[in-house]
Design a protein around this motif. Structure first.
Motif: not given
Length: 110
Positions: A27-35
């Motif tokens: 299961i893919a979980a996405n974690y947002p981050y600022k480049d």
């Protein structure tokens, strides 16, 4: 007071593997981050492998779940180990107690 170690994952199914008395899902979980270079927001995708042992849940997954479906899983963590050659390999297993489909891949809006 009850002691516990549990997890919850909301993400999309990437792989379904049925075995002898167990179904494994990735299961893919996405974690947002600022480049740091561009200042833009991006997703860091992490693939979580979970195990389903309950027969009713395994049958439900076989009948209803497909790769790409958005799902919510909840369960318990279990430490285990196995021998590989002369080494002991330690793992943490995610054992699913609750499984639900939130949206089918065909309903995907993005």
């Amino acid at each position: 007071m009850r002691n516990l170690a549990k997890f919850e994952i909301i993400g999309r199914i990437g792989e379904i593997k049925a075995g002898n008395g167990v179904v494994h899902l990735k299961i893919a979980a996405n974690y947002p981050y600022k480049d740091e270079n561009t200042g833009e927001w991006a997703d860091d995708t992490y693939w979580n492998r979970v195990a389903i042992f309950r027969e009713g849940t395994r049958n439900y997954i076989a009948d209803k779940a497909k790769v790409g479906d958005l799902v919510r899983v909840e369960g318990r963590l279990r430490d285990s180990s196995y021998e590989k050659g002369d080494e002991t390999v330690y793992t943490v297993d995610r054992i699913v107690d609750q499984f639900g489909i939130l949206a089918h891949a065909a309903e995907r809006a993005d």
